[in-house]
Design a protein around this motif. Sequence first.
Motif, PDB file in Angstrom:
ATOM      1  N   ILE A 188     -55.226 -13.705   5.727  1.00 10.46           N
ATOM      2  CA  ILE A 188     -55.496 -15.079   5.291  1.00 10.46           C
ATOM      3  C   ILE A 188     -54.229 -15.682   4.669  1.00 10.46           C
ATOM      4  N   ASP A 189     -53.933 -16.919   5.055  1.00 13.02           N
ATOM      5  CA  ASP A 189     -52.854 -17.665   4.387  1.00 13.02           C
ATOM      6  C   ASP A 189     -53.469 -18.835   3.650  1.00 13.02           C
ATOM      7  N   VAL A 190     -53.148 -18.961   2.385  1.00 11.64           N
ATOM      8  CA  VAL A 190     -53.600 -20.113   1.604  1.00 11.64           C
ATOM      9  C   VAL A 190     -52.363 -20.907   1.212  1.00 11.64           C
ATOM     10  N   MET A 191     -52.295 -22.157   1.663  1.00  9.28           N
ATOM     11  CA  MET A 191     -51.083 -22.954   1.433  1.00  9.28           C
ATOM     12  C   MET A 191     -51.428 -24.261   0.729  1.00  9.28           C
ATOM     13  N   PRO A 192     -50.495 -24.773  -0.096  1.00 11.49           N
ATOM     14  CA  PRO A 192     -50.733 -26.087  -0.699  1.00 11.49           C
ATOM     15  C   PRO A 192     -50.795 -27.152   0.403  1.00 11.49           C
ATOM     16  N   LEU A 193     -51.677 -28.119   0.244  1.00 12.20           N
ATOM     17  CA  LEU A 193     -51.782 -29.212   1.223  1.00 12.20           C
ATOM     18  C   LEU A 193     -50.451 -29.943   1.353  1.00 12.20           C
ATOM     19  N   LYS A 194     -50.197 -30.462   2.536  1.00  9.70           N
ATOM     20  CA  LYS A 194     -48.933 -31.168   2.820  1.00  9.70           C
ATOM     21  C   LYS A 194     -48.674 -32.313   1.847  1.00  9.70           C
ATOM     22  N   GLU A 195     -49.767 -32.975   1.418  1.00  9.91           N
ATOM     23  CA  GLU A 195     -49.627 -34.173   0.580  1.00  9.91           C
ATOM     24  C   GLU A 195     -49.275 -33.797  -0.864  1.00  9.91           C
ATOM     25  N   ILE A 196     -49.399 -32.521  -1.176  1.00 17.26           N
ATOM     26  CA  ILE A 196     -49.246 -32.097  -2.566  1.00 17.26           C
ATOM     27  C   ILE A 196     -47.871 -31.480  -2.792  1.00 17.26           C
ATOM     28  N   LEU A 197     -47.243 -31.868  -3.887  1.00 16.39           N
ATOM     29  CA  LEU A 197     -45.934 -31.322  -4.233  1.00 16.39           C
ATOM     30  C   LEU A 197     -46.025 -29.815  -4.418  1.00 16.39           C
ATOM     31  N   ASP A 198     -44.963 -29.133  -4.058  1.00 18.42           N
ATOM     32  CA  ASP A 198     -44.940 -27.678  -4.195  1.00 18.42           C
ATOM     33  C   ASP A 198     -43.710 -27.287  -5.012  1.00 18.42           C
ATOM     34  N   PRO A 199     -43.849 -27.306  -6.360  1.00 16.72           N
ATOM     35  CA  PRO A 199     -42.687 -27.051  -7.219  1.00 16.72           C
ATOM     36  C   PRO A 199     -42.068 -25.671  -6.993  1.00 16.72           C
ATOM     37  N   GLN A 200     -42.917 -24.672  -6.649  1.00 18.35           N
ATOM     38  CA  GLN A 200     -42.413 -23.332  -6.387  1.00 18.35           C
ATOM     39  C   GLN A 200     -41.490 -23.350  -5.159  1.00 18.35           C
ATOM     40  N   GLY A 201     -41.927 -24.065  -4.138  1.00 12.86           N
ATOM     41  CA  GLY A 201     -41.108 -24.199  -2.928  1.00 12.86           C
ATOM     42  C   GLY A 201     -39.782 -24.895  -3.229  1.00 12.86           C
ATOM     43  N   LYS A 202     -39.857 -25.948  -4.048  1.00 12.27           N
ATOM     44  CA  LYS A 202     -38.640 -26.679  -4.426  1.00 12.27           C
ATOM     45  C   LYS A 202     -37.673 -25.754  -5.167  1.00 12.27           C
ATOM     46  N   ALA A 203     -38.218 -24.930  -6.063  1.00  8.63           N
ATOM     47  CA  ALA A 203     -37.385 -24.004  -6.833  1.00  8.63           C
ATOM     48  C   ALA A 203     -36.713 -22.997  -5.902  1.00  8.63           C
ATOM     49  N   VAL A 204     -37.462 -22.509  -4.924  1.00  5.52           N
ATOM     50  CA  VAL A 204     -36.889 -21.544  -3.988  1.00  5.52           C
ATOM     51  C   VAL A 204     -35.793 -22.204  -3.153  1.00  5.52           C
ATOM     52  N   ASN A 234     -28.862 -24.409   5.060  1.00 12.61           N
ATOM     53  CA  ASN A 234     -29.453 -24.935   6.291  1.00 12.61           C
ATOM     54  C   ASN A 234     -30.981 -24.927   6.300  1.00 12.61           C
ATOM     55  N   VAL A 235     -31.578 -24.698   5.110  1.00 16.24           N
ATOM     56  CA  VAL A 235     -33.039 -24.718   5.026  1.00 16.24           C
ATOM     57  C   VAL A 235     -33.484 -26.106   4.568  1.00 16.24           C
ATOM     58  N   GLN A 236     -34.418 -26.697   5.333  1.00 22.77           N
ATOM     59  CA  GLN A 236     -34.856 -28.051   4.992  1.00 22.77           C
ATOM     60  C   GLN A 236     -36.050 -28.079   4.054  1.00 22.77           C
ATOM     61  N   GLU A 237     -37.054 -27.318   4.404  1.00 22.31           N
ATOM     62  CA  GLU A 237     -38.270 -27.388   3.605  1.00 22.31           C
ATOM     63  C   GLU A 237     -38.790 -25.989   3.344  1.00 22.31           C
ATOM     64  N   VAL A 238     -39.269 -25.767   2.134  1.00 22.08           N
ATOM     65  CA  VAL A 238     -39.869 -24.482   1.793  1.00 22.08           C
ATOM     66  C   VAL A 238     -41.211 -24.760   1.139  1.00 22.08           C
ATOM     67  N   ARG A 239     -42.221 -24.091   1.615  1.00 19.97           N
ATOM     68  CA  ARG A 239     -43.522 -24.189   0.943  1.00 19.97           C
ATOM     69  C   ARG A 239     -44.051 -22.778   0.702  1.00 19.97           C
ATOM     70  N   ILE A 240     -44.638 -22.597  -0.451  1.00 13.63           N
ATOM     71  CA  ILE A 240     -45.058 -21.249  -0.837  1.00 13.63           C
ATOM     72  C   ILE A 240     -46.543 -21.209  -1.130  1.00 13.63           C
ATOM     73  N   GLY A 241     -47.187 -20.240  -0.551  1.00 15.66           N
ATOM     74  CA  GLY A 241     -48.617 -20.047  -0.784  1.00 15.66           C
ATOM     75  C   GLY A 241     -48.908 -18.578  -0.942  1.00 15.66           C
ATOM     76  N   GLY A 255     -50.262 -11.123  -1.543  1.00 10.28           N
ATOM     77  CA  GLY A 255     -48.829 -11.347  -1.593  1.00 10.28           C
ATOM     78  C   GLY A 255     -48.531 -12.821  -1.459  1.00 10.28           C
ATOM     79  N   ARG A 256     -47.322 -13.127  -1.027  1.00 12.53           N
ATOM     80  CA  ARG A 256     -46.923 -14.528  -0.888  1.00 12.53           C
ATOM     81  C   ARG A 256     -46.702 -14.864   0.582  1.00 12.53           C
ATOM     82  N   HIS A 257     -47.025 -16.104   0.911  1.00 14.61           N
ATOM     83  CA  HIS A 257     -46.720 -16.602   2.251  1.00 14.61           C
ATOM     84  C   HIS A 257     -45.758 -17.768   2.098  1.00 14.61           C
ATOM     85  N   ILE A 258     -44.659 -17.712   2.823  1.00 18.49           N
ATOM     86  CA  ILE A 258     -43.623 -18.735   2.691  1.00 18.49           C
ATOM     87  C   ILE A 258     -43.375 -19.342   4.067  1.00 18.49           C
TER      88      ILE A 258
END
Lengths: 89, 89
Positions: free
Chosen positions: B7-23, B34-41, A41-44
Motif C-alpha cells: 500500500i502507498d499512502v501519499m499526500p493529495l496533489k493539492e496539499i503542500l508536502d513540507p517533508q518533500g520540500k525539505a528533501v 536535477n530533481v524537480q518534485e519530491v513527494r513523501i508518503g 516505511g516511506r514511499h517517495i
Amino acid sequence: MKFTVEIDVMPLKEILDPQGKAVKLGLGHLGIENVQEVRIGRHITMTMQAKDEKEARATVEKACEKLLSNVIMETYTYTIKEQKTVGRK
Amino acid sequence: MKFTVEIDVMPLKEILDPQGKAVKLGLGHLGIENVQEVRIGRHITMTMQAKDEKEARATVEKACEKLLSNVIMETYTYTIKEQKTVGRK
C-alpha cells in the motif's frame, strides 16, 4: 529526458518495526484479525531530468544512499520510468 | 489463501508536502539539482489470510479508509498478490 521515480524505503527484516506493530494492533481494534504482519516505511515519488536512464539511476542511488535511507537500518527499492510527452516531439 | 499487500499512502496533489520540500532542499545540498518534485508518503506491506482476492481487497479497503490513510488529505493505492506455496499442495 524526464523520469518519474518511485522509491520505497523499508526497515530491514531483522529490525523491529514498532509502527507496524501499532498498526497491526489498531487493525485488531477495527475487527480486522486476518492480517499477520505489517511493516511500515516511506514511499517517495520524484520527477527528474537526466540525459539517459543510467544518469537517472545514478542520481537515485546517490539520493537513497546519502539522504533518503539509513542503510544500516533500512533497505530501498526503486523503479524509474521515462515520462513520455504525447503528441509532440 | 495467503496474500501480500503493498500500500502507498501519499499526500493529495493539492496539499503542500513540507517533508518533500525539505528533501528537495537536502538533495540540492548534496549537489543533486536535477530533481524537480519530491513527494513523501508511507509505504505499508502486509501479509494476510483471506478466502479469496475479493475478501482480501475488502479488508485492505477498510484498513486504508479507517486507519492507514486520512482520506481528507491523503490518497492510497495498493496491489494485492497471492503468495504461492511452491512444491506442495
